[in-house]
Design a protein around this motif. Structure first.
Motif: not given
Length: 321
Positions: A197-207, A177-195
């Motif tokens: 950690y809400r980044s709201d950036t479509f996080a890239w490993p190492g960036r 439910y946290y990750w599927n919230h409309p203020n969070i879901q569209p801005y966080n990708n598989c990497y943010a979800y995996g660790v």
């Protein structure tokens, strides 16, 4: 008023996205998009799994034109007239700026990224149209047989099955439910979800640590970014602290253009299954065939058929961007 167009095709990488601001061009698009309501599908109404999900259209900078929703999808599976939807999608992807760069910027003079994204989108729209399907990724009930998996992977998965892992794994009950919230879901990708950690950036490993994954995007190149962010190979050494989540890394390629991407799965020790989140879509614990994921190595992963040799462990000191 402007029109934003996004090709929904990646899980880890930012999806190609650009805006059309020219008033005459916007007017022309608005009229064409308004002619056939059956060609438009609500956002998220079609296929939302791994691979190509269609084209998303959003009106920005003010209210949507009369008779048109603020956002909708084409060629993703939610439209009643999927052929007309595909035709509109094909026309819209042709508007991609030829010097578009990764992440939506403009790289003056460099057209390679835009050309690859355009060719891939053309091929995916045509593939789903020819197949008579409404959106969808490449399907295979088992991307790999167990005998084809790396030895290191098989050993670690066996330890998880026997509940005898080499390092402690923190438990976090399945609660999307946290990750599927409309203020969070569209801005966080598989990497943010995996660790987790809400980044709201479509996080890239190492960036976050000034590392850029090469365009070849092989598993070991993505792994370098994980190490820089503070993750370790599971068991070498065991992580201290808390939030020690276990991740599986997979990479994949669109066959027609060899465009590559990465995807992550997170382990839940309390149940023994894995969950994941495709790009800005909802978190889930089933694979592309609808089965609960017990082993990411042999589940249906769409195009993400390359399993990295070892699992990774996160911790509370990991920082991503």
């Amino acid at each position: 008023m402007a029109v934003r167009i996004t090709i929904e095709m990646f899980s880890g990488r930012p999806n190609p996205s650009w805006e059309i601001n020219d008033p005459e061009h916007v007017k022309e698009l608005r009229e064409r998009l308004g002619r056939n309501p059956a060609a438009r599908g609500p956002v998220g109404s079609g296929y939302t799994g791994l691979g190509f999900d269609g084209i998303q259209v959003d009106f920005t900078e003010g209210d949507a034109p009369a008779g048109l929703p603020a956002g909708f999808e084409l060629a993703g599976g939610g439209a009643k007239d999927f052929r007309a939807s595909a035709e509109l999608a094909q026309a819209l992807v042709e508007t991609i700026p030829r010097d578009l760069a990764e992440g939506g910027g403009i790289a003056v003079g460099d057209t390679s990224y835009a050309e690859l994204m355009l060719e891939t989108a053309r091929g995916e729209i045509e593939r789903t149209l020819n197949a008579g399907t409404q959106g969808g990724a490449y399907r295979s009930s088992k991307a790999q047989q167990e005998s084809e998996l790396p030895d290191g992977w098989k050993a670690q998965m066996q330890a998880l099955v026997e509940r005898a892992p080499s390092c402690y794994i923190d438990t976090e009950p399945w609660s999307p439910y946290y990750w599927n919230h409309p203020n969070i879901q569209p801005y966080n990708n598989c990497y943010a979800y995996g660790v987790a950690y809400r980044s709201d950036t479509f996080a890239w490993p190492g960036r976050a640590h000034n590392y850029t994954i090469p365009s070849s995007m092989l598993g070991y190149q993505v792994a370098v970014g994980l190490y820089k962010d503070g993750l370790v190979q599971f068991g070498y050494p065991c992580q201290s602290g808390s939030r020690r989540f276990l991740l599986a890394l997979c990479t994949g390629v669109y066959p027609s253009t060899l465009v590559r991407d990465f995807h992550f799965y997170r382990f839940h020790p309390e149940t023994g299954y894995w969950s994941h989140k495709h790009a800005g879509n909802s978190a889930r614990y089933v694979d592309e065939s609808g089965y609960v994921i017990r082993d990411p190595g042999v589940c249906d992963k769409g195009i993400y058929t390359e399993v990295y040799d070892y699992l990774f462990q996160s911790n509370d000191s990991v920082r991503i961007r």
